[in-house]
Enzyme design. Structure first.
Site, PDB file in Angstrom:
ATOM      1  N   LYS A   1       0.846  -1.206   0.000  1.00  0.00           N
ATOM      2  CA  LYS A   1       0.000   0.000   0.000  1.00  0.00           C
ATOM      3  C   LYS A   1       0.878   1.252   0.000  1.00  0.00           C
ATOM      4  CE  LYS A   1      -1.526   3.206   2.510  1.00  0.00           C
ATOM      5  NZ  LYS A   1      -1.855   4.302   1.594  1.00  0.00           N
TER       6      LYS A   1
ATOM      7  N   GLN B   1       0.889  19.829   3.781  1.00  0.00           N
ATOM      8  CA  GLN B   1       2.252  19.918   4.310  1.00  0.00           C
ATOM      9  C   GLN B   1       2.739  21.367   4.287  1.00  0.00           C
ATOM     10  OE1 GLN B   1       4.152  17.316   5.737  1.00  0.00           O
ATOM     11  NE2 GLN B   1       5.444  19.041   6.352  1.00  0.00           N
TER      12      GLN B   1
ATOM     13  N   GLU C   1       9.767   2.521  10.653  1.00  0.00           N
ATOM     14  CA  GLU C   1      10.761   3.588  10.471  1.00  0.00           C
ATOM     15  C   GLU C   1      10.016   4.907  10.480  1.00  0.00           C
ATOM     16  OE1 GLU C   1      13.836   3.429  10.696  1.00  0.00           O
ATOM     17  OE2 GLU C   1      14.063   1.260  10.620  1.00  0.00           O
TER      18      GLU C   1
HETATM   19  P1  NAP Z   1       2.222   9.012   7.365  1.00  0.00           P
HETATM   20  O1  NAP Z   1       1.173  10.039   7.249  1.00  0.00           O
HETATM   21  O2  NAP Z   1       2.488   8.399   8.679  1.00  0.00           O
HETATM   22  O3  NAP Z   1       1.865   7.887   6.294  1.00  0.00           O
HETATM   23  C1  NAP Z   1       2.718   6.805   6.018  1.00  0.00           C
HETATM   24  C2  NAP Z   1       1.915   5.690   5.393  1.00  0.00           C
HETATM   25  O4  NAP Z   1       1.009   5.145   6.373  1.00  0.00           O
HETATM   26  C3  NAP Z   1       1.037   6.147   4.234  1.00  0.00           C
HETATM   27  O5  NAP Z   1       1.016   5.149   3.250  1.00  0.00           O
HETATM   28  C4  NAP Z   1      -0.310   6.305   4.893  1.00  0.00           C
HETATM   29  O6  NAP Z   1      -1.373   6.248   3.990  1.00  0.00           O
HETATM   30  C5  NAP Z   1      -0.305   5.120   5.832  1.00  0.00           C
HETATM   31  N1  NAP Z   1      -1.279   5.172   6.926  1.00  0.00           N
HETATM   32  C6  NAP Z   1      -1.867   6.258   7.469  1.00  0.00           C
HETATM   33  N2  NAP Z   1      -2.708   5.887   8.451  1.00  0.00           N
HETATM   34  C7  NAP Z   1      -2.657   4.529   8.530  1.00  0.00           C
HETATM   35  C8  NAP Z   1      -3.312   3.546   9.358  1.00  0.00           C
HETATM   36  N3  NAP Z   1      -4.176   3.891  10.305  1.00  0.00           N
HETATM   37  N4  NAP Z   1      -3.011   2.247   9.151  1.00  0.00           N
HETATM   38  C9  NAP Z   1      -2.132   1.884   8.216  1.00  0.00           C
HETATM   39  N5  NAP Z   1      -1.501   2.763   7.403  1.00  0.00           N
HETATM   40  C10 NAP Z   1      -1.754   4.075   7.566  1.00  0.00           C
HETATM   41  O7  NAP Z   1       3.614   9.593   6.841  1.00  0.00           O
HETATM   42  P2  NAP Z   1       3.835  10.450   5.541  1.00  0.00           P
HETATM   43  O8  NAP Z   1       3.186  11.785   5.745  1.00  0.00           O
HETATM   44  O9  NAP Z   1       3.482   9.680   4.330  1.00  0.00           O
HETATM   45  O10 NAP Z   1       5.445  10.576   5.536  1.00  0.00           O
HETATM   46  C11 NAP Z   1       6.147  11.507   6.322  1.00  0.00           C
HETATM   47  C12 NAP Z   1       6.729  10.859   7.574  1.00  0.00           C
HETATM   48  O11 NAP Z   1       7.499   9.718   7.223  1.00  0.00           O
HETATM   49  C13 NAP Z   1       7.675  11.739   8.346  1.00  0.00           C
HETATM   50  O12 NAP Z   1       7.415  11.643   9.707  1.00  0.00           O
HETATM   51  C14 NAP Z   1       9.041  11.156   8.041  1.00  0.00           C
HETATM   52  O13 NAP Z   1      10.036  11.408   9.013  1.00  0.00           O
HETATM   53  C15 NAP Z   1       8.732   9.719   7.933  1.00  0.00           C
HETATM   54  N6  NAP Z   1       9.768   9.014   7.184  1.00  0.00           N
HETATM   55  C16 NAP Z   1      10.607   8.179   7.866  1.00  0.00           C
HETATM   56  C17 NAP Z   1      11.608   7.494   7.208  1.00  0.00           C
HETATM   57  C18 NAP Z   1      12.510   6.552   7.937  1.00  0.00           C
HETATM   58  O14 NAP Z   1      13.054   5.687   7.295  1.00  0.00           O
HETATM   59  N7  NAP Z   1      12.686   6.675   9.232  1.00  0.00           N
HETATM   60  C19 NAP Z   1      11.753   7.645   5.822  1.00  0.00           C
HETATM   61  C20 NAP Z   1      10.889   8.501   5.161  1.00  0.00           C
HETATM   62  C21 NAP Z   1       9.886   9.168   5.846  1.00  0.00           C
HETATM   63  P3  NAP Z   1      -1.927   7.583   3.246  1.00  0.00           P
HETATM   64  O15 NAP Z   1      -0.964   8.694   3.437  1.00  0.00           O
HETATM   65  O16 NAP Z   1      -2.033   7.138   1.852  1.00  0.00           O
HETATM   66  O17 NAP Z   1      -3.240   7.860   3.851  1.00  0.00           O
END
Ligand code: NAP
Ligand code: MG
Length: 484
Positions: free
Chosen positions: A176, A334, A253
């Site tokens: 996903k 964002q 992560e």
């Molecule tokens: P996010 O909002 O947490 O979303 C990440 C993924 O989780 C998306 O595919 C999202 O789907 C999905 N998701 C949301 N709610 C969920 C639920 N209840 N159950 C299962 N999946 C769910 O993060 P983002 O805004 O995409 O990315 C930014 C964040 O990623 C930042 O905090 C960044 O630091 C972190 N990040 C960390 C790393 C690392 O390796 N440590 C690398 C890159 C990014 P949808 O968005 O499609 O709804």
């Protein structure tokens, strides 16, 4: 000739399937530009995909390493050959500059090629047992069905570094991607599918986090979840993963608030390059971005002046334009988060020394000048909370000891950096930094694909990703005893 745009479908059990809804993939550099139409799956689609992955698992888990190697290697070749085209698609949907987009596709190709080799190198152990005549073997087996949930900021590299080891070690996958970036995800799945994966081994369900992601994290047919995203989502997923009848293996992560320490003895030009690259390139939207500069007194003013000088020369613009250094923010949500933190920093009494204003350019997009705050106290929210935009803070410290203490005084622990010419300070920093990744005289972001990746504290949960360490998450260990 039909002008109807192509709908990119979900892949379930080897079939491309429409869904009840369709989403438009919008270009953040020009919101009038629809990059493509993508199926928007729901809970039913996710459940069917889990069933398909379950059904495909027994046969796939018994395939030879050679077969798995060959499929991944073929996919790596196609990805590498198409990196310009797919880099353009990636930059169009995510907003990083074209060279960054092409670089990311190249990296995904390298990940696939490396993991093709890992299919051939599954480690094991053989030892004498403790009972007379007893022999033991420690082997690794695939886990089963892996759910992959990825964020928007690395739309092809992160899915590649999760899906490739999952497949290499004999697991089946339901993937996903983040809703904002279905294009790169679809292209990656299409390539892997055509490279020869049997039906059901890799399934793609585009759709929302709460619906599709929610099913993956709670379905008893999924054995493990590899997630990258925010801490808030990670915590929620963790609860879902252990609440059902099957307690899933998890790899989470998450966010960061990564410091870059600059000491008086640093090479100033190098420090400025590390700072600007690490904090602002890819629009600051990297989990490893350095967002806190911790700078000792003797170099502080020169460092700030030089960073501002460098920022003055950077062009914010359309991701595909030649000459653009910093593309747009990924979407309006964002952008509003970034702007609200810039306002918070000003309210808290930090000095907005450069940028921080939204920009109206030729095309309607989510453009923001990179922002540099100085006179920042470590207790301010802008110095503690992840913003995930092109915003960095400078905090002045007395000496190395205070810098190290401040670098570690955070709930996060992903990547840290130091710029210094002192071997003593560099060595001490490497030993005492509470983070998964330590960089000396390099930007905190930008990592090799053959090395382990992950953090500590709130940044990560579970085993490392990438390189030879990926095997720890994607296989389960079996210990066998034999007496003859
Ligand atoms: P996010 O909002 O947490 O979303 C990440 C993924 O989780 C998306 O595919 C999202 O789907 C999905 N998701 C949301 N709610 C969920 C639920 N209840 N159950 C299962 N999946 C769910 O993060 P983002 O805004 O995409 O990315 C930014 C964040 O990623 C930042 O905090 C960044 O630091 C972190 N990040 C960390 C790393 C690392 O390796 N440590 C690398 C890159 C990014 P949808 O968005 O499609 O709804
Ligand atoms: Mg999100």
């Amino acid at each position: 000739m039909s002008l109807k745009p192509t709908l990119h479908c979900n892949l379930i059990g080897g079939q491309w399937c429409e869904a009840a809804e369709v989403s438009e993939n919008i270009n953040p550099s020009d919101t009038r530009d629809v990059v493509g139409l993508y199926a928007r799956g729901g809970r039913d689609d996710a459940e069917r995909a889990v069933d398909a992955a379950r059904a495909a698992f027994p046969a796939w888990s018994q395939t030879t390493p050679q077969l798995r190697h060959d499929i991944l290697a073929r996919a790596a070749q196609e990805l590498a050959a198409r990196k310009e085209e797919l880099g353009r698609l990636l930059s169009s949907e995510e907003g990083k500059t074209l060279p960054e987009g092409i670089g990311e596709v190249g990296r995904a190709a390298s990940v696939l090629a490396f993991m093709a080799g890992e299919a051939l190198r599954v480690p094991g152990d053989r030892m004498a047992g403790l009972l007379p005549g007893s022999e033991t073997e420690v082997t690794r087996e695939p886990l089963g069905v892996v759910g992959v949930v990825s964020p928007w900021n690395f739309p092809i590299a992160i899915p590649a570094w999760k899906i490739a080891p999952a497949l290499a070690f004999g697991n089946t996958v339901v993937f996903k991607p983040a809703e904002l970036v279905p294009g790169s995800a679809w292209a990656l799945v299409d390539i892997l599918h055509r490279a020869g994966l049997p039906p059901g081994v890799l399934n793609l369900v585009m759709g929302s986090g709460s619906q599709v992601g929610g099913v993956l994290c709670s379905h008893p047919g999924v054995d493990a979840i590899s997630f990258t995203g925010s801490v808030a989502t990670g915590r929620r997923i963790a609860v879902d993963c252990v609440s059902g009848s099957v307690m899933k293996r998890m790899q989470l992560e998450m966010g960061g608030k990564n410091p870059l320490v600059v000491l008086d003895d640093a090479d100033l030009d190098m420090a400025v390059e590390c700072a600007v690259q690490g904090a602002f390139f890819s629009t600051g939207q990297r989990c490893t971005a350095s967002s806190r500069f911790i700078v000792t007194e003797g170099i502080h003013d020169r460092f700030v002046r030089a960073v501002i000088g460098r920022l003055e020369g950077l062009k914010v613009g359309h991701a595909l334009d030649a000459g653009t250094h910093i593309g747009p923010v990924v979407d309006d949500k964002q952008l509003q988060v970034d702007l609200s933190y810039i306002a918070i920093g000003v309210q808290e009494g930090a000095r907005l020394a450069w940028g921080g204003k939204p920009l109206n350019l030729q095309t309607p997009g989510f453009y923001l000048q990179p922002a540099l705050f100085t006179e920042v106290d470590a207790t301010m929210r802008v110095a503690r909370e992840e913003i995930f935009g092109p915003v960095a803070t400078v905090t002045r410290v007395k000496d190395f000891d205070e810098a190290l203490h401040m670098a570690n005084a955070t709930e996060f622990g992903l990547a840290v950096g130091i710029c210094t010419t002192s071997l003593r300070h560099a060595t001490h920093f490497k030993r005492h930094a509470q983070a998964g990744i330590v960089k000396v005289n390099q930007a905190t972001s930008g990592l090799d694909y053959h090395l382990p990746f992950g953090g500590r504290k709130a940044s990560s949960y579970g085993p490392r990703e990438q390189g030879r360490y990926a095997v720890d998450f994607y296989t389960v260990v079996k210990t066998a005893y034999t007496s003859v």
